[in-house]
Design a protein around this motif. Sequence first.
Motif, PDB file in Angstrom:
ATOM      1  N   ILE A 130       1.036  -1.292   0.065  1.00 39.87           N
ATOM      2  CA  ILE A 130       0.141  -0.035  -0.139  1.00 39.87           C
ATOM      3  C   ILE A 130       0.767   1.339  -0.055  1.00 39.87           C
ATOM      4  N   VAL A 189      -3.376   6.528  -0.725  1.00 41.05           N
ATOM      5  CA  VAL A 189      -4.252   6.766   0.322  1.00 41.05           C
ATOM      6  C   VAL A 189      -4.680   8.119   0.628  1.00 41.05           C
ATOM      7  N   LYS A 203      -6.774  -0.962   1.437  1.00 39.87           N
ATOM      8  CA  LYS A 203      -5.930   0.297   1.633  1.00 39.87           C
ATOM      9  C   LYS A 203      -6.436   1.144   2.472  1.00 39.87           C
TER      10      LYS A 203
END
Length: 507
Positions: free
Chosen positions: A414, A419, A475
């Motif tokens: 990730i 994000v 995520k």
Amino acid sequence: MNIAHWLYQTARARPRVAAVKLGTALVCDYATLARRAQALSRQLGARGVGAGDRVALFAANCPEYLEILHACWWLGATVVPINYKLHPREAAWIIEDCGARLALTGAGEMGGLGLLPEGCTEIAIDSEAYRAAVTEKAALSAPPPQDAGAVAWLFYTSGTTGRPKGVMLSHGNLLAMAMAYTMDVDHIAPGDHSLYAAPMSHGAGLYALPFIRAGAAHVIPASGGFDPAEIIALAGDLGGLCFFAAPTMIKRLVTAAKAVGYRGEGIRTIVYGGGPMYGADIDEALAQFGPRFVQIYGQGETPMTITALPRDLVADDSHPDWRARRDSVGFAQAPVEVRILADDGTPLPPGKPGEIAVRGATVMLGYWNRPEATAETIVDGWLRTGDLGCLDADGFLTLTDRSKDVIISGGSNIYPREVEEALLLHPSVHEVSVIGSPDPEWGETVVAFVVAAPGASCDQPTLDDWCRSHIAGFKRPKRYVFTDALPKNSYGKVLKTELRQQLAPGR
Ligand code: AMP
């Protein structure tokens, strides 16, 4: 060579041998698998897909997965397997980026959501159209020869820049990777079962190739994913089970095995990698299952093939350096050389930490349509991995850190930036910084530090909902810390080390 030739050869040499199983149920033998792949390739051709075209595959692990991969290669096309855990929006971005002519999806979700890019058609694997496409009964003929440098697989990896990049893997890369499996990882015996407990769009699917060549059976778990109880049951029913697992999956399997007194019967080999395996965890796994483990270290840019730590060395506790060796990722696999580089790019001697660089037959051709990124990553023929590590005098490599900020949770990478970018789109978010926090079950979990926009307030449920509609579920931050300001250095760069300290126990 065309990598699909292996299926063609096995179908002629071992036509009645079991090729695909769904759980314990036989789906098809090798003759049928090859025939279906060839039939599908003709149908794709009839829909305008030609040599060199990209075909996206966005589906969970399913019995059709292998025939779709091979249908693309039979046609000389490039297959673009997309992690089914991605949000359909993220998949749409990849389909557009690679210019796919056609997308095969589980249930037609791209068109259903209005996300299919222009110029791309979709076939749902669960549709009548798909079933009709694989039923043609023509005699089997050889797939056309391919240049070893032709792109077989576009492997999208998340990038630090927030957008994934398509790693171009050639037929020659896949051949070298598969041969390294049989030289450095494990031999494949008749009656073995290759189990797909991890996404087939990644390493687990790439590892199907040596099993195709050997004529072993491919088992799709009925659950479609990783379920420890199901794996224990399948091991008992089928035997000779071989599979790839991220370290966190092994931890869960060991916990489940202990609860029922299972000691690994029916499992032949578990190949682990994709993230750090902690010493205590591999010790516990060995104590429970015995010498059934092989470690590999690789990355999309040189798939599954940088180093390996063979079964006997994982299990060894007699060598004076056994602890350090077990905690290492092993030594260079047969097709590659490994070097450690100083910041200025000069090679370092054993014992000195630096960036890991790799050269050899498995190293990608480059990134799809990203010449600058390719030039930054492959320098003088050496792939810069972005991982930091150290070689010992005997050639064993120990990873010390990651120079990229990647978070590895449950074996999935990730990239914080992805994000952060999703959260920053929310009107009530002013600033955000995302880091990984150590977690005994997942390796790391995603934590977001959030500064609300002036006059606005935000809360965890709102941001969680927002993430659900923008990025893949795995995520999403598991925890939010709301704060008035982020710690920054004099250049305004957020000090992630300070954020990590804030999460340290006792703070
Ligand atoms: P991916 O490109 O998604 O396969 O991720 C590759 C990254 O996972 C590598 O660059 C490493 O940072 C990490 N990785 C892969 N294998 C191992 C391993 N055996 N031990 C520790 N980290 C690993």
